[in-house]
Design a protein around this motif. Structure first.
Motif, PDB file in Angstrom:
ATOM      1  N   VAL A 145       1.417   2.213  -3.525  1.00  0.00           N
ATOM      2  CA  VAL A 145       0.246   2.898  -4.082  1.00  0.00           C
ATOM      3  C   VAL A 145       0.282   4.372  -3.660  1.00  0.00           C
ATOM      4  N   ILE A 192      -4.578  -4.140  -4.528  1.00  0.00           N
ATOM      5  CA  ILE A 192      -3.847  -2.959  -5.012  1.00  0.00           C
ATOM      6  C   ILE A 192      -4.733  -2.121  -5.949  1.00  0.00           C
ATOM      7  N   ASN A 215       0.827  -1.207   0.000  1.00  0.00           N
ATOM      8  CA  ASN A 215       0.000   0.000   0.000  1.00  0.00           C
ATOM      9  C   ASN A 215       0.862   1.258   0.000  1.00  0.00           C
ATOM     10  N   LYS A 270      -2.422  -0.033 -13.238  1.00  0.00           N
ATOM     11  CA  LYS A 270      -2.384  -1.303 -12.494  1.00  0.00           C
ATOM     12  C   LYS A 270      -2.125  -2.356 -13.567  1.00  0.00           C
ATOM     13  N   GLY A 300       0.282  -5.848  -8.838  1.00  0.00           N
ATOM     14  CA  GLY A 300      -0.372  -6.352  -7.627  1.00  0.00           C
ATOM     15  C   GLY A 300      -1.751  -6.878  -7.944  1.00  0.00           C
ATOM     16  N   SER A 325      -7.243  -0.262  -3.818  1.00  0.00           N
ATOM     17  CA  SER A 325      -6.620   0.853  -3.078  1.00  0.00           C
ATOM     18  C   SER A 325      -6.346   2.026  -4.005  1.00  0.00           C
TER      19      SER A 325
END
Ligand code: NAP
Length: 523
Positions: free
Chosen positions: A44, A222, A41, A183, A217, A225
């Motif tokens: 991120v 992920i 995290n 992502k 991820g 998030s």
């Protein structure tokens, strides 16, 4: 360039510390090197904060700076040469020739958006002069569009280049002046790393460090998030209905809800009108079989549904289509998961009461290979069973046999929103076609005459979008020049001193862009 298993956070290459994952070769169903580090995290957070920090300076770059950046990305992707194509081939099972074509398409998209940025139409620059003598006086008002803010992009599995890390969502968001955080899709991690580094290098060369990051991820952790992060202001997604809707819900539940442009599920109905079947049924049958099986049927515009009136001509069409399909070899699908979903979907479809299998392609001999499937059912079966309306992603299509035009019209009315709808017709069919059109316009983003929906041109007039569930926002397109509109919003400047006006709205029009001045278009 080496694949190291790293993600990209601005100018840094970071090997994630939340565990590792390896790519899978779907042709052999086996893992291969190297291992990819999964994001935490904190990663991120870093990527999102960086994107937020660069937004104001990036969106005020000149058209030339941004266009050159997009062109540099295209050049760098080409510069990856065969390393990129070979890795994408191993990770996706897609043939080399198809991937080379897709690379060309990816570069064309980036160059199209470079042209869009230079042309400046997207800015919608609009100037209304002050009218001090009017009662009441009108102030000086000037409008331009600016980027929404950092955009999260979820690439598609089925286009590892053109709809992925440097695909249409990323290109249009960067063109709009929005930093991007991708992502990476787990189905092509090495391909993603190579392309991310090509973008990173371009950003470095163009003095735009920080405008691009790519995280590796699990989507549910992920990806979620990322979409929930306050710095992210819009989302681009291509994939499943479940995945897209999960992101729509997350985005809507934020303290500050944000738009999600999700392209999800479409079965792309093809209406075969009577005279077209009579005069060119055999050619349509061959074209259909080719379109259905292209790329193992893994196109969002795959013709998953045919609708025709019962007749001797339809019987001839069925025979020709079945013969064409029976000759089609099974081809490797993108991932074991997509292959399993396809096999289960076909099995379920073929077992529904009223459904009869017409033809199948050659049997699969490799682990993730898909056998083509054509089934038929009556209009009444289709209308009474919503299970038949679901997309079966892969080379599967369902023919709906109608007893009259009223049933055909009812099918058109009953289907969900679509990316495309197609009509095969001769002049003798135009009256029927005309009666279908108002419904098809309500249902689809692109309506084709006498063609097949696979093959989406990248140009100014393209619409690759449509009503739900084909997308989550029918007002937009994810392919073509208009895709940039998704990531823009208008700002109006009232009574601004000349010194503080943005360049695109200054009297002298320094960028030389088209503008509407006092209601008149000036070029
Ligand atoms: P997907 O499962 O929807 O995944 C797409 C991306 O979204 C991946 O990066 C995935 O992460 C992420 N994701 C999935 N569920 C999520 C969630 N709940 N929250 C946050 N992120 C999430 O699509 P796919 O893997 O490409 O293919 C699966 C199915 O999608 C296919 O069988 C087909 O039915 C459909 N599909 C449709 C189209 C189309 O254009 N209509 C295109 C491709 C696929 P991970 O990488 O971690 O999984």
């Amino acid at each position: 360039m080496q694949i190291t298993g790293s993600m990209v956070i601005g100018q840094q290459s970071v090997f994630g510390s939340a565990g590792t994952v390896k790519a899978i070769n779907p042709a052999t169903n086996s893992e291969f090197e190297p291992a990819f580090g999964l994001a935490t995290n904190d990663n991120v957070e870093q990527a999102c904060q960086l994107a937020a920090a660069t937004f104001d300076s990036y969106r005020e770059t000149t058209p030339e700076q941004r266009a050159s950046f997009l062109e540099k990305i295209a050049d760098n992707i080409l510069g990856l040469g065969n390393t990129l194509i070979e890795r994408a081939h191993q990770e996706t099972g897609l043939p080399v020739a198809r991937l080379e074509g897709e690379r060309g398409r990816t570069m064309n998209q980036l160059r199209l958006f470079a042209k869009v940025v230079r042309d400046g139409v997207y800015v919608s620059a609009t100037l209304d002069s002050a009218l001090p003598e009017r009662v009441p006086p009108r102030p000086d008002l000037r409008l331009r569009k600016i980027g929404l803010g950092p955009v999260a992009v979820f690439g598609a599995s089925n286009f590892p280049l053109a709809f992925s890390v440097a695909g249409g969502d990323t290109a249009s968001a960067l063109a709009a002046g929005c930093p991007v955080v991708v992502k990476a899709h787990s189905a092509h991690l090495g391909t993603s790393e190579l392309v991310a580094k090509a973008i990173q290098q371009a950003a470095n060369d163009c003095g735009l460090a920080g405008v691009f990051s790519m995280l590796i991820g699990n989507g549910r952790q992920i990806g979620q998030s990322l979409v929930a992060h306050p710095a992210i202001k819009a989302v681009g997604f291509t994939g499943s209905r479940q995945g897209g809707m999960a992101l729509v819900r997350t985005a809507a539940a934020r303290a500050e809800p944000i738009p999600v442009y999700a392209e999800m599920s479409s079965i792309n109905p093809v209406f075969l009108l009577p005279d077209a079947l009579k005069t060119k049924g055999a050619a349509i049958a061959q074209g259909f079989a080719d379109s259905l099986t292209m790329g193992a049927g893994q196109f969002c515009t795959n013709p998953g549904m045919l609708i025709a009136l019962d007749s001797p001509e339809l019987q001839s069409f069925i025979e020709a289509a079945s013969a064409a399909l029976q000759g089609k070899p099974a081809s490797t699908m993108l991932t074991p998961g997509i292959h399993k979903a396809y096999s289960t979907g076909v099995e379920r479809l073929n077992q529904v009461s009223g459904v009869e299998v017409l033809a199948q392609g050659q049997a699969a001999t490799a682990p993730c290979a898909a056998q083509a499937n054509l089934a038929v059912c009556g209009a009444k079966d289709f209308l009474s069973n919503v299970d038949l309306h679901d997309e079966v992603f892969g080379p599967s299509s369902l023919l709906i046999r109608c007893k009259d035009l009223a049933e055909m019209q009812a099918i058109a009315e009953h289907i969900e929103g679509q990316l495309t709808a197609t009509v095969h017709a001769t002049a003798a069919d135009y009256a029927i076609a005309k009666s279908l059109l108002p419904t098809l316009e309500r249902k689809a983003g692109r309506i084709l005459f006498n063609g097949f929906p696979t093959g989406v041109e990248v140009c100014h007039a393209m619409v690759h979008g449509g009503p739900f569930p084909s997308t989550s926002d029918s007002r937009t397109t994810s392919v073509g020049a208009s895709a940039i509109d998704r990531f823009l919003r208008p700002v109006c400047y009232q009574e601004f001193p000349a010194e503080l006006l943005p360049t695109s709205l200054q009297d002298a029009n320094p960028f030389g862009i088209p503008r509407v001045v006092n209601g008149e278009l000036t070029l």
